[in-house]
Design a protein around this motif. Structure first.
Motif, PDB file in Angstrom:
ATOM      1  N   PRO A   2      20.695  72.648 -45.571  1.00  0.00           N
ATOM      2  CA  PRO A   2      22.033  72.274 -46.003  1.00  0.00           C
ATOM      3  C   PRO A   2      22.337  72.850 -47.382  1.00  0.00           C
ATOM      4  CG  PRO A   2      20.569  70.386 -46.090  1.00  0.00           C
ATOM      5  CD  PRO A   2      19.797  71.513 -45.472  1.00  0.00           C
ATOM      6  N   VAL A  25      28.464  72.109 -51.458  1.00  0.00           N
ATOM      7  CA  VAL A  25      29.721  72.769 -51.754  1.00  0.00           C
ATOM      8  C   VAL A  25      30.379  72.010 -52.884  1.00  0.00           C
ATOM      9  CG1 VAL A  25      31.989  73.369 -50.841  1.00  0.00           C
ATOM     10  CG2 VAL A  25      29.991  73.503 -49.373  1.00  0.00           C
ATOM     11  N   SER A  66      39.083  69.658 -44.305  1.00  0.00           N
ATOM     12  CA  SER A  66      38.788  70.822 -45.108  1.00  0.00           C
ATOM     13  C   SER A  66      38.776  70.500 -46.596  1.00  0.00           C
ATOM     14  CB  SER A  66      39.819  71.920 -44.823  1.00  0.00           C
ATOM     15  OG  SER A  66      41.102  71.466 -45.201  1.00  0.00           O
ATOM     16  N   LYS A  94      37.393  69.414 -50.014  1.00  0.00           N
ATOM     17  CA  LYS A  94      36.044  69.431 -50.551  1.00  0.00           C
ATOM     18  C   LYS A  94      36.057  68.844 -51.955  1.00  0.00           C
ATOM     19  CE  LYS A  94      34.880  73.380 -47.800  1.00  0.00           C
ATOM     20  NZ  LYS A  94      34.850  74.803 -47.755  1.00  0.00           N
ATOM     21  N   THR A 110      30.436  67.224 -51.336  1.00  0.00           N
ATOM     22  CA  THR A 110      30.429  67.515 -49.908  1.00  0.00           C
ATOM     23  C   THR A 110      29.292  68.490 -49.648  1.00  0.00           C
ATOM     24  OG1 THR A 110      32.802  67.218 -49.738  1.00  0.00           O
ATOM     25  CG2 THR A 110      31.746  68.464 -47.980  1.00  0.00           C
ATOM     26  N   GLN A 146      27.463  70.876 -46.943  1.00  0.00           N
ATOM     27  CA  GLN A 146      27.632  71.546 -45.657  1.00  0.00           C
ATOM     28  C   GLN A 146      26.286  71.608 -44.951  1.00  0.00           C
ATOM     29  OE1 GLN A 146      30.326  72.507 -44.094  1.00  0.00           O
ATOM     30  NE2 GLN A 146      31.662  71.919 -45.774  1.00  0.00           N
ATOM     31  N   THR A 147      26.178  70.982 -43.792  1.00  0.00           N
ATOM     32  CA  THR A 147      24.955  71.032 -43.000  1.00  0.00           C
ATOM     33  C   THR A 147      25.199  71.930 -41.794  1.00  0.00           C
ATOM     34  OG1 THR A 147      25.491  69.162 -41.564  1.00  0.00           O
ATOM     35  CG2 THR A 147      24.413  68.652 -43.669  1.00  0.00           C
ATOM     36  N   GLY A 155      27.929  70.231 -39.730  1.00  0.00           N
ATOM     37  CA  GLY A 155      29.200  69.848 -40.341  1.00  0.00           C
ATOM     38  C   GLY A 155      28.985  69.228 -41.713  1.00  0.00           C
ATOM     39  N   PRO A 156      30.087  68.933 -42.410  1.00  0.00           N
ATOM     40  CA  PRO A 156      29.995  68.407 -43.767  1.00  0.00           C
ATOM     41  C   PRO A 156      29.564  66.938 -43.806  1.00  0.00           C
ATOM     42  CG  PRO A 156      32.276  68.489 -43.086  1.00  0.00           C
ATOM     43  CD  PRO A 156      31.474  69.126 -41.983  1.00  0.00           C
ATOM     44  N   GLN A 169      29.534  63.725 -46.738  1.00  0.00           N
ATOM     45  CA  GLN A 169      29.934  63.267 -48.069  1.00  0.00           C
ATOM     46  C   GLN A 169      29.878  61.748 -48.101  1.00  0.00           C
ATOM     47  OE1 GLN A 169      34.032  63.987 -49.264  1.00  0.00           O
ATOM     48  NE2 GLN A 169      33.400  64.246 -51.389  1.00  0.00           N
ATOM     49  N   GLY A 213      21.815  65.975 -45.705  1.00  0.00           N
ATOM     50  CA  GLY A 213      23.116  66.061 -46.355  1.00  0.00           C
ATOM     51  C   GLY A 213      23.497  64.748 -47.027  1.00  0.00           C
TER      52      GLY A 213
END
Length: 174
Positions: A36, A39, A71, A73, A91, A93-94, A97-98, A100, A160
């Motif tokens: 991961p 971002v 989208s 971040k 956030t 990114q894996t 998907g993200p 958080q 993540g």
């Protein structure tokens, strides 16, 4: 007559070449493992808003929800009210998907952890996260740190979650 008959060396060469080419194609088709990545925005962090994100299903029985701004971040946002402080982690990114998280801190202790974004694009993601997120939340609340166990079957989400949680803890000064 046998396919690899010694009277037909060209057939053996052709079979060996085809096998070698097939093996190389299979090896090149493998995807390398990627961990991961975090971002972060270069813009100053915006405060988190509870109206823009759906909270995690804390009972562990409901379906997963994802932030309405997929989208977006945002990172490191914090809100302070009545002795408690809410901090949003980066956030992460894996592969799937993200991820958080947002934490609430009161008197130097984590009182709540909420997953704002997590993989939920397909039914398998939703199934995995319906049991993984409550476990990760409980681990974080009991450990009071990002040193939590990875949930089996949800390795990427767990990693993540840990990274976003550590980011939120760093922003909160814990």
């Amino acid at each position: 007559m046998h396919a690899l008959n010694k009277n037909r060396p060209l057939r053996r060469v052709l079979l060996a070449s085809a096998t070698t080419v097939s093996g190389i194609v299979l090896l090149l088709a493998l995807k390398p493992h990627t961990g991961p990545t975090v971002v972060t925005d270069s813009v100053s962090p915006a405060p988190s808003s509870s109206a823009s994100a759906a909270p995690e299903a804390s009972s562990g029985t409901g379906g997963s929800t994802k932030s309405s701004g997929g989208s977006t971040k945002s990172s490191g946002g914090s809100t302070k009210s009545a002795g408690s402080k809410t901090v949003t982690g980066d956030t992460v990114q894996t592969r799937w998907g993200p991820v958080q998280v947002r934490i609430t801190v009161k008197n130097g202790k984590i009182t709540d952890v909420t997953a704002l974004q997590y993989p939920s694009d397909n039914p398998r993601d939703q199934e995995i996260n319906s049991y993984a997120l409550p476990q990760l939340r409980g681990e974080a609340l009991s450990a009071q740190s990002a040193s939590i166990d990875t949930v089996s079957g949800a390795t990427y989400t767990s990693q993540g979650y840990q990274q976003s949680l550590q980011s939120a803890l760093d922003s909160a000064g814990l």
